[in-house]
Design a protein around this motif. Structure first.
Motif, PDB file in Angstrom:
ATOM      1  N   LEU A 244     148.120  28.491  25.756  1.00  0.00           N
ATOM      2  CA  LEU A 244     148.845  27.403  25.086  1.00  0.00           C
ATOM      3  C   LEU A 244     148.827  26.136  25.941  1.00  0.00           C
ATOM      4  N   ASN A 245     148.987  26.294  27.239  1.00  0.00           N
ATOM      5  CA  ASN A 245     148.951  25.130  28.132  1.00  0.00           C
ATOM      6  C   ASN A 245     147.572  24.479  28.129  1.00  0.00           C
ATOM      7  N   GLN A 246     146.520  25.311  28.077  1.00  0.00           N
ATOM      8  CA  GLN A 246     145.162  24.749  28.041  1.00  0.00           C
ATOM      9  C   GLN A 246     144.933  23.978  26.750  1.00  0.00           C
ATOM     10  N   ALA A 247     145.420  24.527  25.637  1.00  0.00           N
ATOM     11  CA  ALA A 247     145.287  23.828  24.354  1.00  0.00           C
ATOM     12  C   ALA A 247     146.009  22.486  24.401  1.00  0.00           C
ATOM     13  N   LEU A 248     147.202  22.459  24.996  1.00  0.00           N
ATOM     14  CA  LEU A 248     147.954  21.212  25.099  1.00  0.00           C
ATOM     15  C   LEU A 248     147.291  20.219  26.041  1.00  0.00           C
ATOM     16  N   ALA A 249     146.634  20.721  27.079  1.00  0.00           N
ATOM     17  CA  ALA A 249     145.912  19.822  27.979  1.00  0.00           C
ATOM     18  C   ALA A 249     144.753  19.150  27.246  1.00  0.00           C
ATOM     19  N   LEU A 250     144.151  19.881  26.302  1.00  0.00           N
ATOM     20  CA  LEU A 250     143.040  19.329  25.524  1.00  0.00           C
ATOM     21  C   LEU A 250     143.543  18.351  24.455  1.00  0.00           C
ATOM     22  N   GLU A 251     144.712  18.660  23.858  1.00  0.00           N
ATOM     23  CA  GLU A 251     145.260  17.803  22.790  1.00  0.00           C
ATOM     24  C   GLU A 251     146.745  17.547  23.074  1.00  0.00           C
ATOM     25  N   PRO A 252     147.037  16.669  24.024  1.00  0.00           N
ATOM     26  CA  PRO A 252     148.439  16.452  24.430  1.00  0.00           C
ATOM     27  C   PRO A 252     149.289  15.742  23.385  1.00  0.00           C
ATOM     28  N   ARG A 253     148.678  15.234  22.330  1.00  0.00           N
ATOM     29  CA  ARG A 253     149.439  14.556  21.273  1.00  0.00           C
ATOM     30  C   ARG A 253     149.555  15.421  20.020  1.00  0.00           C
ATOM     31  N   ASN A 254     149.251  16.710  20.159  1.00  0.00           N
ATOM     32  CA  ASN A 254     149.289  17.622  19.023  1.00  0.00           C
ATOM     33  C   ASN A 254     150.676  18.264  18.939  1.00  0.00           C
ATOM     34  N   GLY A 255     151.480  17.795  18.001  1.00  0.00           N
ATOM     35  CA  GLY A 255     152.848  18.286  17.880  1.00  0.00           C
ATOM     36  C   GLY A 255     152.932  19.772  17.559  1.00  0.00           C
TER      37      GLY A 255
END
Length: 608
Positions: A244-255
């Protein structure tokens, strides 16, 4: 019917709308020109050339994804050559892209008649059948396409999806595996097969597909979130969070990713972190309904009812037709004591869904909270009629019957709950309590046998069964249960105290005193235990020990009248009358309505 004449001559003149007349003339002329043009083209070029003209133009529209004009030009082409398989198939594809699957089916069927050996017609018709929910014909068509072209990847994929729609996971896996043998590194197909493996309870194979996909595309967000779910279910919490952290690092503006991580934290009981992620999620994606819902429910669990109501009101604002949101908000409002507002929410849902058992069940809970037990029962009767297999309805109705002291129908409903759900702990506990009330100890113990089987590490259930054994007079069984309870919760002083009481009831006073004395250092207020020991010592005519216990009780409870009374009795037995008189006076000053008032007054008057 006879109509009498007025004697006046009718006016037969008709006024013509010139605009309408002009339009009709223009339309007629245009149609004539088109027909003339087509006839001229056919005579000049021949039908075949006209056909090719429309096919070429249709192909251009198709390449530009202009589906409607493409379908129209293919239709013109078939007017000049009804057996033009390219035009028939092209029109089917165009209609398919327009979601006009019924018309597309006719084209694909016509194409199959023209080209029965070509897999494309069956593949296309299978897709339209699947889109219309005609799964059996879709399977037949995809199978026919595979028979004609055993390396037809889209046909295997199409058939796999139909099998998946029917929850036939092994067949779906086989077909998707066939597609992957032909195209081994296709990310979408790996993702789909991983889902099929998950649904067939094969998480290891699902995880292997996702690992393979992420080796090909490390930034594949959906694969990361899917792998996170699998890792969490498999107990790899650190790996799940890392994905989940890796996904957020890739798309930090994805709510939505923040909301998914919030849900992860919520499941782990890390509510503070979950709240932060949900708040970030709705900041980035204000219309993400499910994030507002989860935030509201979490706030309600924390008894932050005003915030919970605000979150659920946002869900309703986003989707006014969301009946579940009204139900949830009603529960929150009821928990906050705003019963009238809660009932208003339920009225909204009831108007839309008068056949919803959930509404009646929720309203019944509110009526019970407000003491309207008869109204609660009426709603629960309605709910049971609408959902006769829902154990929660019978559980609530049993409670409502008990509110009205109607134990017989309550017991019947508890039996219904346990027929539907034999492991329903609340129903087992409630039924055991009713059995105990009726002195049906064997039945109550049987219910606790089941409760302990369900949760053998719950010390309190052993204590409850021990009390039932005690009521039945089976002290050996009671003590065995208490010993097991103490092994599970060695620091639970209440268990030891229950054990000491049973020793006392058995007349095993030395063990009772040893157990009491072992517990005293663990207690913040041992006063009641000293009081209990004082009474035991007094009844055993051990007056010095009794006096010491009552004085210890008074030390911890300086205003306790019962301790003064015990001191007075002990001093009197020891012949210390002045001390006895002083203690009895202290007792009577604190207990002016004591049942021993007359007797003690007379004794004090004699020895003062």
């Amino acid at each position: 019917m006879h109509v009498q004449s007025t004697g006046e001559r009718p006016n037969n003149r008709v006024t013509v709308d010139r605009v309408w007349f002009t339009g009709r003339v223009i339309t007629t002329v245009m149609v004539a020109l088109v027909v003339t043009l087509l006839i001229t083209m056919m005579l000049w070029f021949g039908a075949r050339r006209v056909n090719k003209f429309f096919v070429s133009r249709a192909d251009l529209h198709f390449a530009a994804e202009e589906w409607r004009p493409a379908a129209a030009d293919y239709s013109w082409a078939t007017q000049f050559d009804a057996r033009d398989e390219h035009a028939v198939l092209g029109r089917g594809y165009a209609r398919q892209n327009l979601d006009d699957h019924r018309a597309a089916l006719a084209d694909f069927t016509a194409y199959i008649r023209l080209m029965p050996a070509d897999a494309d017609g069956y593949l296309a018709r299978g897709r339209s059948h699947a889109a219309l929910g005609a799964l059996e014909p879709a399977l037949d068509d995809f199978s026919a396409a595979i028979e004609r072209d055993p390396r037809n990847v889209p046909a295997y994929v199409g058939r796999a999806r139909v099998y998946a729609e029917r929850a036939q996971w092994p067949a779906a896996i086989n077909d998707m595996s066939a597609a992957l043998r032909i195209r081994p590194n296709d990310p979408p197909h790996l993702l789909e097969r991983s889902r099929y493996y998950s649904n067939s309870d094969n998480p290891e194979a699902a995880l292997a597909d996702l690992n393979r996909l992420l080796a090909l595309q490390p930034a594949h967000i959906e694969a990361l979130t899917s792998r996170s779910e699998l890792r969490e279910v498999g107990g790899d919490q650190a790996g799940a969070l890392a994905d989940l952290n890796q996904a957020l690092a890739l798309e930090p503006r994805n709510g939505e990713l923040y909301a998914l991580r919030g849900r992860f934290f919520e499941r782990r009981g890390e509510h503070e972190r979950a709240l932060l992620d949900y708040e970030d999620a709705i900041t980035l994606a204000p219309d993400l309904e499910w994030a507002h819902t989860r935030l509201g429910l979490l706030q309600a669990d924390r008894q932050a009812y005003a915030q919970a109501e605000e979150s659920l009101s946002r869900v309703i604002a986003l989707d006014p037709d969301d009946n579940a949101a009204y139900l949830r908000r009603a529960e929150v409002r009821a928990a906050a004591g705003r019963f009238a507002d809660a009932l208003e929410d339920l009225a909204v849902v009831l108007e839309r869904r008068p056949d919803s058992p959930d509404v009646y069940l929720t309203r019944a809970k509110i009526y019970r909270q407000t003491g309207e037990f008869t109204a609660a029962l009426e709603d629960l009767h309605r709910a049971a009629a609408l959902a006769p297999a829902d154990p929660e309805i019978y559980m609530q109705r049993a409670r409502a019957f008990l509110d009205l002291d109607r134990s017989n129908p309550a017991l019947r409903d508890l039996n219904r709950v346990l027929l539907l759900d034999p492991q329903h702990s609340a129903a087992l506990e409630k039924r055991a309590a009713l059995h105990k009330q009726r002195e049906a100890y064997a039945a109550a113990i049987a219910d606790y046998d089941t409760l302990i089987e369900l949760r053998p590490d719950d010390s309190d259930r052993y204590v409850q069964r021990a009390r039932l054994h005690t009521d039945r007079g089976d002290y050996a069984a009671a003590l065995a249960d208490l010993a097991q309870a103490r092994s599970l919760a060695p620091n639970n002083s209440a268990i030891a105290l229950t054990q000491a009481e049973i020793y006392a009831e058995q007349g095993r006073f030395q063990l009772a005193f040893e157990t009491y004395n072992a517990v005293i250092p663990q207690l913040a207020d041992p006063g009641p235990i000293y009081l209990r020991m004082g009474k035991l010592h007094y009844n055993l005519e051990q007056y010095n020990q009794a006096l010491a216990d009552f004085e210890a009780a008074l030390h911890h409870m300086p205003a306790n009248g019962e301790a003064f009374y015990g001191i007075g009795l002990s001093q009197r037995q020891l012949g210390n009358y002045d001390a006895a008189v002083a203690a009895f006076k202290q007792y009577l000053s604190r207990t002016p309505t004591a049942p021993q008032l007359v007797e003690l007054d007379a004794w004090i008057a004699k020895y003062e």
